[in-house]
Structure formats: C-alpha cells, structure tokens
Design an enzyme around this catalytic site. Sequence first.
Site, PDB file in Angstrom:
ATOM      1  N   GLU A 178      64.818 -52.547  22.818  1.00  0.00           N
ATOM      2  CA  GLU A 178      64.877 -53.221  21.448  1.00  0.00           C
ATOM      3  C   GLU A 178      63.141 -54.366  21.843  1.00  0.00           C
ATOM      4  OE1 GLU A 178      68.008 -53.476  22.650  1.00  0.00           O
ATOM      5  OE2 GLU A 178      69.612 -52.594  20.897  1.00  0.00           O
ATOM      6  N   CYS A 213      68.538 -59.088  20.480  1.00  0.00           N
ATOM      7  CA  CYS A 213      67.806 -58.276  19.807  1.00  0.00           C
ATOM      8  C   CYS A 213      67.714 -57.825  18.732  1.00  0.00           C
ATOM      9  CB  CYS A 213      68.050 -56.423  20.509  1.00  0.00           C
ATOM     10  SG  CYS A 213      67.573 -56.433  22.517  1.00  0.00           S
TER      11      CYS A 213
HETATM   12  O1  LIG Z   1      70.947 -54.469  22.595  1.00  0.00           O
HETATM   13  C1  LIG Z   1      70.733 -54.293  24.226  1.00  0.00           C
HETATM   14  C2  LIG Z   1      71.851 -54.610  24.914  1.00  0.00           C
HETATM   15  C3  LIG Z   1      71.777 -54.688  26.239  1.00  0.00           C
HETATM   16  N1  LIG Z   1      70.574 -53.219  26.432  1.00  0.00           N
HETATM   17  C4  LIG Z   1      70.175 -52.512  28.062  1.00  0.00           C
HETATM   18  C5  LIG Z   1      70.450 -53.944  29.204  1.00  0.00           C
HETATM   19  C6  LIG Z   1      71.142 -54.372  30.560  1.00  0.00           C
HETATM   20  O2  LIG Z   1      69.931 -53.006  31.050  1.00  0.00           O
HETATM   21  C7  LIG Z   1      72.139 -52.760  29.933  1.00  0.00           C
HETATM   22  C8  LIG Z   1      73.604 -53.575  29.461  1.00  0.00           C
HETATM   23  O3  LIG Z   1      74.019 -52.924  30.995  1.00  0.00           O
HETATM   24  P1  LIG Z   1      75.597 -53.356  31.684  1.00  0.00           P
HETATM   25  O4  LIG Z   1      75.722 -52.511  32.674  1.00  0.00           O
HETATM   26  O5  LIG Z   1      76.023 -52.313  30.357  1.00  0.00           O
HETATM   27  O6  LIG Z   1      76.184 -54.214  31.416  1.00  0.00           O
HETATM   28  O7  LIG Z   1      71.598 -52.406  28.232  1.00  0.00           O
HETATM   29  C9  LIG Z   1      69.358 -53.235  25.897  1.00  0.00           C
HETATM   30  O8  LIG Z   1      68.999 -52.313  26.259  1.00  0.00           O
HETATM   31  N2  LIG Z   1      70.077 -53.075  25.049  1.00  0.00           N
HETATM   32 ZN    ZN Z   2      69.453 -55.944  23.125  1.00  0.00          ZN
END
Ligand SMILES: O=c1ccn([C@H]2C[C@H](O)[C@@H](COP(=O)(O)O)O2)c(=O)[nH]1
Ligand code: ZN
Length: 166
Positions: A79, A106
């Site tokens: 985001e 975000c």
């Molecule tokens: O709002 C969000 C929340 C998380 N992300 C991304 C950040 C990380 O690269 C993954 C989450 O990793 P996990 O292994 O599932 O904890 O997702 C995002 O882009 N936006």
């Molecule tokens: Zn985030």
Amino acid sequence: MKRDNYLSWDEYFMAVALLSAQRSKDPNTQVGACVANEQNKIVGVGYNGFPWGCSDDEFPWERQGEFLQTKYPYVCHAELNAVLNSISTDLKNCRIYVGLFPCNECTKVIIQAGIKEIIYLSDKYRDTDQVRAAKIMLDKSPYITYRKLETNLKQLQISFIPPELF
Ligand SMILES: O=c1ccn([C@H]2C[C@H](O)[C@@H](COP(=O)(O)O)O2)c(=O)[nH]1
Ligand SMILES: [Zn+2]
C-alpha cells in the site's frame, strides 16, 4: 451483442493488485495494491518489497529470529508503494484495492493520502494488533470506508499464448 462475462471494475482493479503481487519476492506473503480514481483510472500500483537499492538477495526474508535479521524492519508494504508510486500526491476520493487487509502503518498512509475506500480480499491477520489498530482508525474516521470484495470469481487465467496458436 457484447460479452457478458467481462470483469467488473472491482474485479479488474483487484486483479491488477493480485498481478502486481506476483512481482513480490517475499516467500511467505505476496501483497499487491492498486489505486483507482473516480474516473476508474489506475493512478498507482505497488507490491511488498525492499526499498530501492536494498538487494532482494542481500536483505533477509526470514520471519523469525533477531529482529534485524528478519524482513520486518526493511520491507516496504504494498500500500505504501502504491501511494508513493502514484502519479499524484493527492489521492482524494480514490479507492485502494489490496490483496490483504492493510496494517496500521499502511492505514495511516492511506487515510492521510485522502483515499476514500479500501477494498480487500484476505483478512488473514485480523487477529493481530496491527489490523485491530487499523480498524479502530478506520471505524473512527468519517472520511474512509472499507469492504471485502464481493465476487463469484474463483480465479482468472491469463495466457501468454496468442489466440491464433490455440
Ligand atoms: O499492510 C500490509 C501488511 C503486510 N504487508 C507485507 C509485509 C510482508 O512482506 C508481508 C507479511 O509477511 P508475513 O510473512 O505474512 O508476516 O506482507 C503488506 O505489504 N501490507
Ligand atoms: Zn502495511
């Protein structure tokens, strides 16, 4: 007569978000985001990845262990990237389509950018404090709403084979 199985705007923008997620190098969770304006024009896309110049091969993708040895302090969320990649700094009245419900950080960025609606697919982290905090802010703010994407689509197939070769 026109086709009737075309994508709705919601399905189209979510598909763009999901396609963008395919660029992510995160081995566990690939997230994509797509910002659309009131004219249904795409004004920004993004996916989760390390900042510019921070190598995907050098920075850690680990989820566990010493904090600085994990991805969490370094990865830019989808985001944030979609907002930063957008063609305008003013995203007033835009919608953001995201594969995963946004975290609190975000959510702050989304609200401050003026985005008026979040459309999401997965809420797999609903029981975390990050998502709880995100929903507390969203439920309080009169300027933004959120909803889960409603669709009967299960999947979308994209072929790189030209139709004449079928
Ligand atoms: O709002 C969000 C929340 C998380 N992300 C991304 C950040 C990380 O690269 C993954 C989450 O990793 P996990 O292994 O599932 O904890 O997702 C995002 O882009 N936006
Ligand atoms: Zn985030």
